[in-house]
Every structure is written in structure tokens, then in C-alpha cells.
Scaffold this active site. Structure first.
Site, PDB file in Angstrom:
ATOM      1  N   PHE A  21       0.902  -1.044  -0.183  1.00  0.00           N
ATOM      2  CA  PHE A  21       0.074  -0.007   0.029  1.00  0.00           C
ATOM      3  C   PHE A  21       0.895   1.355  -0.154  1.00  0.00           C
ATOM      4  O   PHE A  21       1.900   1.344   0.704  1.00  0.00           O
ATOM      5  CB  PHE A  21      -0.974  -0.014   1.240  1.00  0.00           C
ATOM      6  N   ASP A  22       0.284   2.376  -0.581  1.00  0.00           N
ATOM      7  CA  ASP A  22       0.965   3.633  -0.837  1.00  0.00           C
ATOM      8  C   ASP A  22       0.287   4.571   0.064  1.00  0.00           C
ATOM      9  O   ASP A  22       1.015   5.562   0.672  1.00  0.00           O
ATOM     10  CB  ASP A  22       0.878   4.136  -2.111  1.00  0.00           C
ATOM     11  N   THR A  23      -0.797   4.517   0.754  1.00  0.00           N
ATOM     12  CA  THR A  23      -1.620   5.357   1.341  1.00  0.00           C
ATOM     13  C   THR A  23      -2.212   4.785   2.539  1.00  0.00           C
ATOM     14  O   THR A  23      -2.929   3.745   2.265  1.00  0.00           O
ATOM     15  CB  THR A  23      -2.766   6.059   0.645  1.00  0.00           C
ATOM     16  N   ASN A  55       1.958   7.917   2.046  1.00  0.00           N
ATOM     17  CA  ASN A  55       1.131   8.759   2.528  1.00  0.00           C
ATOM     18  C   ASN A  55       0.192   8.465   3.769  1.00  0.00           C
ATOM     19  O   ASN A  55      -0.382   7.420   3.745  1.00  0.00           O
ATOM     20  CB  ASN A  55       0.036   9.141   1.227  1.00  0.00           C
ATOM     21  N   ARG A 243      -4.557   0.663  -3.797  1.00  0.00           N
ATOM     22  CA  ARG A 243      -3.313   0.764  -3.051  1.00  0.00           C
ATOM     23  C   ARG A 243      -3.179   1.792  -1.511  1.00  0.00           C
ATOM     24  O   ARG A 243      -2.354   2.264  -1.201  1.00  0.00           O
ATOM     25  CB  ARG A 243      -1.859   1.330  -3.905  1.00  0.00           C
TER      26      ARG A 243
END
Length: 305
Positions: A21-23, A55, A243
Site C-alpha cells: 500500500f501507498d496510502t 502517504n 493501494r
């Protein structure tokens, strides 16, 4: 097809989740802190996420505080957080009024709530009445309703947590909702209880019950688990839902919010949810994608970075 949860217990599982995951959307009370104490290891985890370019957004139903007030709480815990990373239901309600409803500049919002709501309405240029106004924090003798009149400038009633709620506020809000044409009825959140000092007391949802019953109107609910909160977040931050992961301690607000928003969910066991909610007679119908004992468990990854 029934949903199933994966319990994370190993370093490898923790690492795979962070890579996926990015966020990261975090609830606060029960995830980052419990009452006046930080969850052990959580500061290291947040620092690790930032070091990897993730993030981070903090999403809370608490409508008592504005983003600036919440920022002070983070500062007090020694946690890095910017105002733009904080989304409370008070701010989300203000954004909903200004951006989605295009609330008229010549109208006002009548507030059942405290200064957090007022600050957020002011931040988006919306006029308001009620709230912390001393004239609305007074007792009204039975039968003496001369101060409760129709006010055509009120275009919405916004109800949140209000420790000073009284009959005068309810009577005014009822009058505006039922007599002003097209008056919006909005709740910051429908939480039935409010946690404080290790106990639970009536929350915003409970405080709105008299108006829902007396007006027979169905309000628009902004906070988790409703999609309106996600709409306001995505209007301010552009991210890939596939994500993105929602992390919370409450199945019926945090986790259901993630499910309603079509994003992955992670349940932590440091808050209101216990094992009886996951199995047995008290089992909830809301099923998270992942379960971990504590967000602090991920701190083991910071040790070897």
C-alpha cells in the site's frame, strides 16, 4: 462469497502489507493512542512509513475538535502530522456543505456542537449560529418559547457532539428543519457513544435522536462509516484506492467505512473491538481484510531498516 480475515503475526507478513500500500488512513483513538497514552511502538511505525514515502492521513469521527486543535494533540504526543493530513467529521461536514451542496453565502448553518465545528465552518467561509453562543446555552422555562422563532437565514442544521446541548437548541433546530424551505439536516457522525476515561457516554448520534424523532426527517450523515467522508478526503488528496488501506479499531465505523469506500481494511485489537466481536455469539457481520494485535507490532520493521 463470505469475506475472510488474515491475521498478521510475523515480520514477513508485516513487511508484505507495508509494501502493498501507498496510502494509509488511520483512525486515532484506539489505534494511535488509547485515552492519554500512545500505543507502544506506533511513533516508530509512523516514522517508518514516512521514510518509505507512504502517504499518511488521520481520519476521525470526533467533531469536538477542529484540525488545528487535533494538530495540537498530535504535537503533545510528539507525533508528526500536518493540518492537511487530518480529517475530522467537523471538517468533512464543512467541506460537504461548501463543495458538494454549494451552500449559499447569504445563508447560515445552525450548529448543535462545539467550537471545533465553528472553526471548520469559518475556515471554508460559511456563516453559523448557535454552537457556543452564550444565548443558546441557557435554560428555557417550560412554555416560554418567545425566543424561538423562524429564521429564514438558516439554510442547514449541523448536529455534532455538544456537551451544552439543551432544550432551546433542540427547539430552534426543530423549527428551522420543519419550517425553512429546503433546510438541510446534517450529522457530523452517527456514533451512538463517546469514549472518555475508559468509559462510554452518549455520542453525536445519540444527541441527534430527539431531532430525528421530532422532525421525522432523515439526516445526511457525514462521518464514518458513510461514504461522504471518503468523498471529502479524495477531493483533497488524490490517491489510488487499490493501494490504500483503512486502519481502525472499530468494526462498525472504521472497518465498515473502508468496505463502503472499496478499500482494504486492517483491524487493530487495541481499541473497542475484542475477540467476541470476531467469533461466537457476539460476532459482527463486518469482516476486515487483515487483523493485527497492535499497530505497534509493525515497529519490528523499523529496527531493521
Amino acid at each position: 462469497m463470505s469475506r475472510t480475515s488474515q491475521r498478521l503475526t510475523t515480520v514477513e507478513e508485516y513487511s508484505k502489507l507495508l509494501d502493498k500500500f501507498d496510502t494509509f488512513l488511520f483512525d486515532c483513538d484506539g489505534v494511535i493512542w488509547t485515552g492519554p497514552k500512545l500505543v507502544p511502538g506506533v511513533t516508530d511505525v509512523l516514522t517508518l512509513l514516512r521514510s518509505r514515502g507512504k502517504n499518511i492521513l488521520f481520519v476521525t469521527n470526533n467533531a469536538k475538535k477542529s484540525r488545528e486543535m487535533y494538530k495540537k494533540a498530535f504535537d503533545g504526543f510528539g507525533i508528526q502530522a500536518s493540518v492537511d493530513e487530518i480529517f475530522g467529521s467537523a471538517y468533512a461536514s464543512a467541506i460537504y456543505l461548501s463543495k458538494i451542496l454549494n451552500f449559499p453565502k447569504d445563508k447560515r448553518v445552525y450548529v448543535i456542537g462545539e467550537e471545533g465545528i465553528e472553526h471548520e465552518l469559518k475556515s471554508v467561509g460559511i456563516q453559523y449560529a448557535g454552537g457556543t453562543d452564550p444565548e443558546d446555552r441557557v435554560f428555557v422555562p417550560s412554555g416560554d418559547y418567545s425566543s424561538i422563532n423562524r429564521d429564514p437565514t438558516i439554510g442547514a442544521v449541523l448536529c455534532g457532539f455538544d456537551a451544552y446541548v439543551n432544550y432551546k437548541k433542540y427547539a430552534k433546530a426543530h423549527t428551522y428543519i420543519t419550517t425553512n424551505p429546503d433546510c438541510h439536516f446534517i450529522l457530523t457522525n452517527a456514533d451512538p457513544t463517546y469514549p472518555a476515561g475508559g468509559a462510554f457516554y452518549p455520542g453525536s448520534g445519540a444527541m441527534s435522536a430527539p431531532l430525528r424523532y421530532s422532525t421525522k426527517k432523515t439526516p445526511t450523515i457525514i462521518g464514518k462509516p458513510h461514504r461522504h467522508m471518503m468523498d471529502t478526503i479524495m477531493a483533497a488528496h488524490h490517491f489510488d484506492p487499490e493501494r490504500t488501506i483503512m486502519i481502525g479499531d472499530n468494526l462498525e465505523t472504521d472497518i465498515l467505512f473502508g468496505i463502503n469506500s472499496n478499500i482494504t481494511t486492517l483491524l487493530v485489537m487495541t481499541g473497542v473491538t475484542n475477540e467476541s466481536h470476531l467469533s461466537g455469539e457476539g460476532k459482527s457481520d463486518t469482516v476486515p481484510d487483515y487483523i493485527v494485535a497492535s499497530m505497534g507490532d509493525f515497529a519490528v520493521l523499523a529496527e531493521g531498516k
